[in-house]
Design a protein around this motif. Structure first.
Motif, PDB file in Angstrom:
ATOM      1  N   SER A   1     -18.696   9.282  22.709  1.00  0.00           N
ATOM      2  CA  SER A   1     -17.391   9.954  22.725  1.00  0.00           C
ATOM      3  C   SER A   1     -16.264   9.057  23.242  1.00  0.00           C
ATOM      4  O   SER A   1     -15.097   9.264  22.889  1.00  0.00           O
ATOM      5  N   THR A   2     -16.580   8.076  24.084  1.00  0.00           N
ATOM      6  CA  THR A   2     -15.508   7.212  24.610  1.00  0.00           C
ATOM      7  C   THR A   2     -15.753   5.740  24.274  1.00  0.00           C
ATOM      8  O   THR A   2     -15.151   4.853  24.865  1.00  0.00           O
ATOM      9  N   ARG A   3     -16.632   5.504  23.309  1.00  0.00           N
ATOM     10  CA  ARG A   3     -16.997   4.121  22.994  1.00  0.00           C
ATOM     11  C   ARG A   3     -15.796   3.302  22.516  1.00  0.00           C
ATOM     12  O   ARG A   3     -15.654   2.135  22.858  1.00  0.00           O
ATOM     13  N   GLY A   4     -14.905   3.928  21.735  1.00  0.00           N
ATOM     14  CA  GLY A   4     -13.741   3.200  21.216  1.00  0.00           C
ATOM     15  C   GLY A   4     -12.880   2.693  22.357  1.00  0.00           C
ATOM     16  O   GLY A   4     -12.499   1.525  22.401  1.00  0.00           O
ATOM     17  N   ALA A   5     -12.595   3.599  23.318  1.00  0.00           N
ATOM     18  CA  ALA A   5     -11.724   3.226  24.435  1.00  0.00           C
ATOM     19  C   ALA A   5     -12.396   2.154  25.289  1.00  0.00           C
ATOM     20  O   ALA A   5     -11.770   1.152  25.653  1.00  0.00           O
ATOM     21  N   LEU A   6     -13.677   2.365  25.590  1.00  0.00           N
ATOM     22  CA  LEU A   6     -14.349   1.412  26.480  1.00  0.00           C
ATOM     23  C   LEU A   6     -14.497   0.039  25.827  1.00  0.00           C
ATOM     24  O   LEU A   6     -14.321  -0.997  26.468  1.00  0.00           O
ATOM     25  N   SER A   7     -14.788   0.020  24.534  1.00  0.00           N
ATOM     26  CA  SER A   7     -14.902  -1.294  23.884  1.00  0.00           C
ATOM     27  C   SER A   7     -13.530  -1.940  23.730  1.00  0.00           C
ATOM     28  O   SER A   7     -13.415  -3.161  23.673  1.00  0.00           O
ATOM     29  N   SER A   8     -12.479  -1.113  23.657  1.00  0.00           N
ATOM     30  CA  SER A   8     -11.125  -1.682  23.548  1.00  0.00           C
ATOM     31  C   SER A   8     -10.696  -2.386  24.820  1.00  0.00           C
ATOM     32  O   SER A   8      -9.693  -3.112  24.824  1.00  0.00           O
ATOM     33  N   LEU A   9     -11.437  -2.159  25.929  1.00  0.00           N
ATOM     34  CA  LEU A   9     -11.095  -2.879  27.162  1.00  0.00           C
ATOM     35  C   LEU A   9     -11.163  -4.382  26.919  1.00  0.00           C
ATOM     36  O   LEU A   9     -10.463  -5.164  27.546  1.00  0.00           O
ATOM     37  N   ASN A  10     -12.032  -4.778  26.000  1.00  0.00           N
ATOM     38  CA  ASN A  10     -12.113  -6.195  25.622  1.00  0.00           C
ATOM     39  C   ASN A  10     -10.748  -6.687  25.141  1.00  0.00           C
ATOM     40  O   ASN A  10     -10.228  -7.700  25.610  1.00  0.00           O
ATOM     41  N   GLN A  11     -10.147  -5.924  24.198  1.00  0.00           N
ATOM     42  CA  GLN A  11      -8.843  -6.336  23.661  1.00  0.00           C
ATOM     43  C   GLN A  11      -7.768  -6.289  24.742  1.00  0.00           C
ATOM     44  O   GLN A  11      -6.892  -7.153  24.794  1.00  0.00           O
ATOM     45  N   LEU A  12      -7.860  -5.276  25.626  1.00  0.00           N
ATOM     46  CA  LEU A  12      -6.869  -5.192  26.701  1.00  0.00           C
ATOM     47  C   LEU A  12      -6.943  -6.457  27.561  1.00  0.00           C
ATOM     48  O   LEU A  12      -5.926  -7.039  27.932  1.00  0.00           O
ATOM     49  N   MET A  13      -8.170  -6.891  27.848  1.00  0.00           N
ATOM     50  CA  MET A  13      -8.328  -8.114  28.639  1.00  0.00           C
ATOM     51  C   MET A  13      -7.790  -9.328  27.872  1.00  0.00           C
ATOM     52  O   MET A  13      -7.182 -10.229  28.460  1.00  0.00           O
ATOM     53  N   ILE A  14      -8.027  -9.365  26.563  1.00  0.00           N
ATOM     54  CA  ILE A  14      -7.530 -10.498  25.757  1.00  0.00           C
ATOM     55  C   ILE A  14      -6.009 -10.588  25.891  1.00  0.00           C
ATOM     56  O   ILE A  14      -5.452 -11.649  26.181  1.00  0.00           O
ATOM     57  N   VAL A  15      -5.339  -9.433  25.724  1.00  0.00           N
ATOM     58  CA  VAL A  15      -3.873  -9.502  25.724  1.00  0.00           C
ATOM     59  C   VAL A  15      -3.320  -9.726  27.133  1.00  0.00           C
ATOM     60  O   VAL A  15      -2.286 -10.372  27.307  1.00  0.00           O
ATOM     61  N   ILE A  16      -4.044  -9.233  28.159  1.00  0.00           N
ATOM     62  CA  ILE A  16      -3.618  -9.541  29.531  1.00  0.00           C
ATOM     63  C   ILE A  16      -3.773 -11.052  29.757  1.00  0.00           C
ATOM     64  O   ILE A  16      -2.917 -11.708  30.352  1.00  0.00           O
ATOM     65  N   GLY A  17      -4.862 -11.614  29.246  1.00  0.00           N
ATOM     66  CA  GLY A  17      -5.087 -13.059  29.362  1.00  0.00           C
ATOM     67  C   GLY A  17      -3.971 -13.841  28.696  1.00  0.00           C
ATOM     68  O   GLY A  17      -3.459 -14.828  29.241  1.00  0.00           O
ATOM     69  N   ILE A  18      -3.534 -13.385  27.525  1.00  0.00           N
ATOM     70  CA  ILE A  18      -2.450 -14.082  26.813  1.00  0.00           C
ATOM     71  C   ILE A  18      -1.154 -13.985  27.615  1.00  0.00           C
ATOM     72  O   ILE A  18      -0.441 -14.976  27.807  1.00  0.00           O
ATOM     73  N   LEU A  19      -0.864 -12.779  28.131  1.00  0.00           N
ATOM     74  CA  LEU A  19       0.360 -12.595  28.912  1.00  0.00           C
ATOM     75  C   LEU A  19       0.330 -13.474  30.171  1.00  0.00           C
ATOM     76  O   LEU A  19       1.322 -14.136  30.497  1.00  0.00           O
ATOM     77  N   LEU A  20      -0.825 -13.499  30.858  1.00  0.00           N
ATOM     78  CA  LEU A  20      -0.952 -14.358  32.043  1.00  0.00           C
ATOM     79  C   LEU A  20      -0.676 -15.807  31.678  1.00  0.00           C
ATOM     80  O   LEU A  20       0.011 -16.533  32.400  1.00  0.00           O
ATOM     81  N   ALA A  21      -1.192 -16.216  30.536  1.00  0.00           N
ATOM     82  CA  ALA A  21      -0.990 -17.603  30.094  1.00  0.00           C
ATOM     83  C   ALA A  21       0.498 -17.880  29.887  1.00  0.00           C
ATOM     84  O   ALA A  21       1.016 -18.912  30.325  1.00  0.00           O
ATOM     85  N   TYR A  22       1.209 -16.934  29.246  1.00  0.00           N
ATOM     86  CA  TYR A  22       2.656 -17.120  29.028  1.00  0.00           C
ATOM     87  C   TYR A  22       3.370 -17.235  30.371  1.00  0.00           C
ATOM     88  O   TYR A  22       4.269 -18.054  30.545  1.00  0.00           O
ATOM     89  N   ILE A  23       2.966 -16.357  31.328  1.00  0.00           N
ATOM     90  CA  ILE A  23       3.647 -16.360  32.633  1.00  0.00           C
ATOM     91  C   ILE A  23       3.356 -17.674  33.388  1.00  0.00           C
ATOM     92  O   ILE A  23       4.257 -18.311  33.925  1.00  0.00           O
ATOM     93  N   ILE A  24       2.083 -18.068  33.381  1.00  0.00           N
ATOM     94  CA  ILE A  24       1.715 -19.319  34.068  1.00  0.00           C
ATOM     95  C   ILE A  24       2.462 -20.504  33.439  1.00  0.00           C
ATOM     96  O   ILE A  24       2.966 -21.382  34.136  1.00  0.00           O
ATOM     97  N   ASN A  25       2.567 -20.497  32.119  1.00  0.00           N
ATOM     98  CA  ASN A  25       3.326 -21.567  31.447  1.00  0.00           C
ATOM     99  C   ASN A  25       4.761 -21.608  31.943  1.00  0.00           C
ATOM    100  O   ASN A  25       5.324 -22.674  32.197  1.00  0.00           O
ATOM    101  N   TYR A  26       5.332 -20.404  32.059  1.00  0.00           N
ATOM    102  CA  TYR A  26       6.719 -20.286  32.488  1.00  0.00           C
ATOM    103  C   TYR A  26       6.874 -20.816  33.913  1.00  0.00           C
ATOM    104  O   TYR A  26       7.792 -21.562  34.215  1.00  0.00           O
TER     105      TYR A  26
END
Ligand code: BGC
Length: 454
Positions: free
Chosen positions: A129-154
């Motif tokens: 019932s919640t597999r979609g949301a829980l597996s999407s945590l992977n994508q959430l981490m990916i995009v947080i990682g990208i944002l962190l990278a942009y900030i660290i670059n800045y």
């Protein structure tokens, strides 16, 4: 196995590999400006530093799938974490261009391994019932990682400290390595290997004892009907899953997502924005990516995967076509620059709502247990290969055919993807992984029956 760790922690550490995937692929866009000067890179070696990670990821994804079917999902993620740490330190301390290219390739192995295994692990742990949301945590981490990278670059760009930009990835790497060692193995993999007591202990813990025996019975029933291994990949009944997997993986890239993610500053400056406005715009893109991914997490188990993909396609294609036409007719004006910024933000919003999270979720759901690792591996290789081709050709095409025609081409791909989703992708919302597997078999039986009676 330590079963004192609670469920949110299991899903958090399970998804953390995504953060490294995002950070390591995102950070180079800023770092390259300084590496170029320090190591005297040519156009050729610049391209190699940037894309070595994608080549490594193809290899990592190819190895990790079959390896995880043999050794377990958890071991492969632990192994990837160790490689992440080595790659981060190695690239931060590189003293030559060749050394840097080598360590970016090593990092790629880990990125590829994590991209295939993190969603698989999460989806095999989660209830239907919640597999979609829980597996999407992977994508959430990916995009947080990208944002962190942009900030660290800045943060580091005034000093041009590219070694810190690359080396900081060591911290999440070591957290992942330590965190993963106390996580339980996937219960589905344990059952596949006949370790029923261990699987029951994990499921009891994760589900608080509810519905565990039924879930075990279903998984065993699915297991009993499988051969597993490479031979099963060529069996007719799994082919629709393979086509759907490869198609989803390739379309995710050819609709142009990483031309925006990796090259946002280039595109912004291309339409006339100054350097600092371009960097700020890029951080903005990163924020939109994170916020809308959270919205997708709330929607994916309610609205379903397929409707999200289709809504995303319409929105992305519309943004790309508008961007293309406006730049074609009104290029080099303030209006065109503003429209480009708005279209890119809208594009990323629709991508984060749909093809970003949904693709990795569905890839972890559509393959039968016997070949889940291999199927995921094949699709991930296809994804990284398409990513490699698009990222490598984007700057050349931008220069040769111009922003307008190029984005119209990506927009056309988005429209093509609508037909693909409608014809080849089946909804997986709310169904157990085993129900999805039985459905594949049923469809093949019906097909055979129809061809006999015809
Ligand atoms: C894609 C990556 C992309 C990322 C950004 C992922 O789902 O596979 O290629 O960079 O999303 O949001």
């Amino acid at each position: 196995m330590n079963l004192r760790i609670n469920n949110p922690m299991i899903y958090f550490f399970g998804a953390l590999g995504g953060l490294l995937f995002g950070y390591d692929t995102g950070v180079v866009s800023g770092a390259i400006l300084f590496i170029k000067k320090d190591l005297h890179l040519t156009y050729m070696t610049q391209g190699l530093v940037v894309s070595a990670i994608l080549v490594g990821a193809m290899i990592g994804a190819a190895i990790s799938g079959p390896l995880s079917d043999k050794l377990g999902r958890k071991k492969v993620v632990i192994f990837s974490a160790a490689v992440f740490c080595i790659g981060a330190l190695g690239s931060a301390f590189s003293v030559s261009t060749n050394m840097l290219i080598f360590f970016r390739l090593i990092l790629g192995l880990a990125v590829g391994g994590a991209s295939a295994m993190v969603p698989t692990y999460l989806s095999e742990m989660a209830p239907a019932s919640t597999r979609g949301a829980l597996s999407s945590l992977n994508q959430l981490m990916i995009v947080i990682g990208i944002l962190l990278a942009y900030i660290i670059n800045y943060v580091f760009s005034p000093t041009g400290d590219w070694r810190s930009m690359l080396g900081l990835a060591f911290i999440p790497g070591i957290v992942l390595l330590i965190g993963m060692t106390v996580l339980p193995e996937s219960p589905r993999w344990l059952l596949k290997k006949g370790m029923e007591n261990e699987a029951r202990a994990v499921l009891d813990h994760m589900r608080k004892g509810i519905g565990v025996e039924d879930e075990i019975r279903e998984i065993k029933r699915a297991n009993a009907a499988e051969n597993g291994g490479f031979r099963q990949v060529s069996e007719r009944w799994v082919r629709p899953a393979l086509w759907a997997g490869i198609g989803l993986a390739v379309f995710q890239q050819v609709i142009g997502c990483n031309t925006i993610i990796y090259y946002a500053p280039t595109t912004f400056t291309n339409v006339g924005l100054g350097n600092s406005a371009a960097i700020l715009g890029t951080v903005g893109i990163g924020v939109v990516n994170v916020v809308i991914t959270v919205v997708a997490i709330f929607l994916i188990d309610k609205v379903g995967r397929k409707p999200l993909l289709l809504i995303g396609n319409v929105g992305m294609a519309a943004s790309l076509l508008l961007l293309g036409f406006v730049n074609g007719f009104y290029g080099s004006t303030h209006g065109a620059a503003l429209t480009t910024v708005v279209c890119m933000a809208a594009y990323i919003a629709f991508f984060s709502l749909s093809w970003g999270p949904v693709v990795w979720v569905m890839l972890s759901e559509i393959f039968p247990l016997g070949i889940r690792g291999i199927g995921m591996g094949i699709s991930s290789v296809a994804n990284w290969f398409a990513n490699f081709v698009v990222s490598l050709t984007f700057p050349i095409l931008l220069h040769q055919i111009g922003i307008s025609t190029l984005f119209i081409i990506y927009g056309a791909m988005g429209i093509l993807a609508i037909f693909f989703v409608r014809k080849f992708v089946s909804e997986t919302k709310g169904r157990s992984l085993e129900e999805i597997e039985f459905d594949l078999r049923d469809k093949e039986e019906k097909r055979q029956h129809a061809s006999v009676t015809a």
